[in-house]
Motif scaffolding. Structure first.
Motif, short mmCIF file in Angstrom:
data_model
loop_
_atom_site.label_atom_id
_atom_site.label_comp_id
_atom_site.label_asym_id
_atom_site.label_seq_id
_atom_site.Cartn_x
_atom_site.Cartn_y
_atom_site.Cartn_z
N LEU A 160 64.59 73.38 52.29
CA LEU A 160 63.97 73.18 53.60
C LEU A 160 62.61 73.88 53.57
O LEU A 160 62.53 75.07 53.28
CB LEU A 160 64.83 73.77 54.71
CG LEU A 160 64.24 73.71 56.13
CD1 LEU A 160 64.17 72.27 56.61
CD2 LEU A 160 65.06 74.55 57.10
N THR A 188 63.70 68.60 52.64
CA THR A 188 63.54 68.35 54.07
C THR A 188 62.34 69.14 54.56
O THR A 188 62.27 70.36 54.37
CB THR A 188 64.79 68.75 54.87
OG1 THR A 188 65.88 67.90 54.52
CG2 THR A 188 64.53 68.62 56.37
N CYS A 208 71.18 73.66 53.50
CA CYS A 208 70.06 74.00 52.62
C CYS A 208 70.23 75.42 52.11
O CYS A 208 70.57 76.32 52.89
CB CYS A 208 68.73 73.89 53.37
SG CYS A 208 68.36 72.25 54.01
#
Length: 396
Positions: free
Chosen positions: A15, A39, A117
């Motif tokens: 992330l 992400t 994550c």
């Protein structure tokens, strides 16, 4: 970038916080060559970001973009406490990124847990105090994975980053000479043409809320109402705090109110120049102070002023979720419960002149002559009351 690559190689799902700026785009480029899911998180705290432009960047590197609107959360959990604490850096200008970074970190930790994550990346560098604010907040929130920034141990020139991204089809960064940070409370600018405090000029096009104020000649009157420390009305009309901030940024900003410049210290004592515009912050904290002065005992107010800078220190040093700031916030909230009333201003170019301060439970006088007459009468009665026993003893 070696540390980033080594960590990401061992990660299932990374992330990374993105702004669409040069640094976060360069990190996306580095991650895109690795075999891990990416992400990209953008947290909306009212900066007015062009999300279509941001999506084109994340799509370019094959990252999943998550945009989370935290404007109301930022207003309630960061801006309102800052109003109560009169949160100004060294008493000079409203703090800004110190308020937004904890919200960004908390949102990142929540999403990382939701998506499983094991790495959270941000892009603060060594010359940005956001580095310790983000790291401190993520640590205090108990994230168990790896977190940090590749720019803490690596120094890559702006020229190199731009050159490499341009070679990959992203030419949009050439004209960005000044860095900035924005949210609904403040627009802040630094670096580039603003590097040298001894000689700097701020391009007019940087400003949004205060743009065009040089030609504003009219005068306007406004009244800001508070209930238990919360700004709740404008000109007698109820209005949510975020909407009030939006209105004041443009209404007061159009008069050139709320521009600041000042030096901020780095971790090892060096100073950097920052320029900002914060019209709503200027008026709301000024109005809150007027009402505090109207309702608080002088010694109580002096102690609050002492504690305000301690509150600010905990925020700017990355200890937002620490016990001391939490305790200080409780004190500020206790004080705020007494702050109810309104403050009226006349806005003129560069000036916000208060002309009426009205508190629900004031300690101020509205007729000094009448007060002095009453005090004199009370003092006279007390003196007579003291003399009667003396006279009685003499007569006896």
């Amino acid at each position: 970038m070696d540390d980033l690559i080594n960590v990401a190689k061992k990660s299932r799902h990374v992330l990374t916080l993105v702004s669409g700026g040069l640094d976060s785009t360069y990190v996306l480029d580095a991650l895109s060559s690795l075999d891990c899911e990416i992400t990209a998180l953008s947290v909306n705290v009212g900066e007015g970001k062009a999300y279509d432009d941001l999506r084109s960047i994340t799509d370019h590197f094959g990252a999943n973009l998550e945009v989370i609107d935290c404007q109301e959360e930022f207003t309630a959990d960061a801006v309102l406490p800052a109003i109560r604490a009169q949160a100004k850096y060294m008493g000079i200008y409203p703090i800004s990124s110190s308020l937004s970074r904890p919200i960004l970190a908390r949102t990142a930790v929540r999403l990382a847990k939701k998506l499983d994550c094991d790495v959270i990346i941000h892009t603060a560098n060594q010359s940005e105090n956001s580095l310790r604010r983000l790291n401190g907040a993520i640590q205090q929130l108990g994230f168990r994975g790896w977190y940090g920034t590749p720019y803490e141990l690596s120094s890559i020139s702006r020229k190199k980053k731009i050159s490499e991204l341009t070679a990959k089809g992203l030419e949009r960064f050439y004209r960005r000479e000044i860095s900035g940070d924005a949210n609904l409370w403040c627009h802040e600018f630094e670096s580039g043409a603003l590097d040298n405090p001894e000689s700097f000029a701020v391009p007019k096009e940087l400003f949004t809320w205060t743009a065009g104020s040089e030609t504003h000649a009219a005068c306007r009157e406004i009244t800001i109402g508070f209930q238990a420390g919360v700004p709740i009305s404008l000109d007698g009309q109820s209005i949510p705090l975020k909407a009030l901030i939006d209105r004041l940024n443009y209404d007061a900003g159009s008069f050139g109110i709320g521009r600041y410049c000042g030096l901020e210290h780095l971790e090892f004592g060096e100073k950097v120049l920052e320029v900002r515009e914060a019209p709503a912050a200027t008026l709301l904290m000024n109005a809150a102070r007027h009402l505090e002065t109207a309702v608080l005992d002088a010694e109580f107010l002096r102690e609050k002023i002492n504690l305000e800078q301690l509150w600010v220190r905990e925020a700017i040093e990355g200890r937002w979720f620490g016990a001391l700031r939490e305790a200080l916030d409780s004190f500020m909230l206790c004080v705020a419960k007494r702050v109810t009333g309104s403050v009226s201003y006349r806005l003129r170019p560069g000036i916000a002149e208060a002309y009426a301060i009205k508190a629900d439970c004031p300690l101020y006088l509205t007729d000094r002559d009448a007060w002095e007459f009453t005090v004199a009468q009370q003092a006279g009665r007390q003196q007579i009351g003291t003399l009667i026993p003396v006279v009685e003893r003499i007569v006896a």
